[in-house]
Enzyme design. Sequence first.
Site, mmCIF file in Angstrom:
data_model
loop_
_atom_site.group_PDB
_atom_site.id
_atom_site.type_symbol
_atom_site.label_atom_id
_atom_site.label_comp_id
_atom_site.label_asym_id
_atom_site.label_seq_id
_atom_site.Cartn_x
_atom_site.Cartn_y
_atom_site.Cartn_z
ATOM 1 N N THR A 10 1.720 -32.686 67.136
ATOM 2 C CA THR A 10 0.512 -31.992 67.593
ATOM 3 C C THR A 10 0.658 -30.470 67.646
ATOM 4 O OG1 THR A 10 1.206 -32.248 69.908
ATOM 5 C CG2 THR A 10 -0.229 -33.957 68.991
ATOM 6 N N GLY A 86 13.439 -40.420 61.541
ATOM 7 C CA GLY A 86 12.645 -39.191 61.633
ATOM 8 C C GLY A 86 13.532 -37.957 61.598
ATOM 9 N N ASP A 88 13.105 -35.187 63.012
ATOM 10 C CA ASP A 88 13.244 -34.578 64.336
ATOM 11 C C ASP A 88 14.377 -35.237 65.121
ATOM 12 O OD1 ASP A 88 11.721 -36.931 64.413
ATOM 13 O OD2 ASP A 88 10.499 -36.269 66.113
ATOM 14 N N ARG A 89 14.476 -36.560 65.031
ATOM 15 C CA ARG A 89 15.571 -37.257 65.713
ATOM 16 C C ARG A 89 16.914 -36.874 65.107
ATOM 17 N NH1 ARG A 89 14.536 -43.440 65.537
ATOM 18 N NH2 ARG A 89 16.515 -43.450 66.693
ATOM 19 N N THR A 112 4.755 -36.485 72.196
ATOM 20 C CA THR A 112 3.810 -37.549 71.877
ATOM 21 C C THR A 112 4.492 -38.910 71.993
ATOM 22 O OG1 THR A 112 2.668 -36.056 70.344
ATOM 23 C CG2 THR A 112 2.210 -38.406 70.135
ATOM 24 N N THR A 164 -3.396 -46.329 92.591
ATOM 25 C CA THR A 164 -3.297 -46.718 91.179
ATOM 26 C C THR A 164 -2.852 -45.572 90.265
ATOM 27 O OG1 THR A 164 -4.900 -48.492 91.483
ATOM 28 C CG2 THR A 164 -4.553 -47.724 89.231
#
Length: 234
Positions: A10, A86, A88-89, A112, A164
Amino acid sequence: MRLLVDVGNTALKVASEVDGQITLIEEDDIKWSAVKEIAIAQVGPDKLLANITAKAQQLSIPLLQANVTAQLGTVKCAYPQFQNLGIDRWLGVVACHYLYPNKHCVVVDSGTASKVDVVTRSGEHLGGWILPGLDMMIDSLVSNTQKVFSDSESLFLPELGTNTPNAVKNGALIATLGAVEAGIAQLKRDFDNIQVIFAGGYGELLQLHFEKPSVYVDDLVLKGLRNWCEFIHK
């Protein structure tokens, strides 16, 4: 100067790298006349990168798209089909191994999605988990139930919920922190020999509520991207 670009799901993160030193900058503040090459780690959509790509083509600046390999230096990917991991990982794992070469590492990148990866002191990536990020966890729960709801005022806290929204938000936090603890347990090592590293949009919040010693590294993927560049230029 090398421009480092982390294209998330994002958002875009940009940094300049000069003599190994990384400085986060805004996209509008890029000094294009000094840029010699651009290295990109991309998991997000092309539209986030469109302006930088167009400018690079206009100025004939080389674009390097980082990719996952079976091994980078002493770091070995756990995935037999390494191209499915990925970027990024992978760069997070690489960065942590070289930032903390004498430690086993648990890498937690939460935005995300929340990703937890484990890498040994020798550089063996053992694998990891992908969880919904805190917001996605909440949205999924609320949208698929009739009477469960959340709000924008309640905080994420590691305690039992007494209403909640508390129960929903705190549950998402506890679930994610539980995955971090499970990652530590996978190493079967004394915690003194383990370094936990948080990154990503929710990384700072997770580190705040994680009870064991840990660090937050805002530019973790960019640091891994720098490492990747060093190896491909050897």
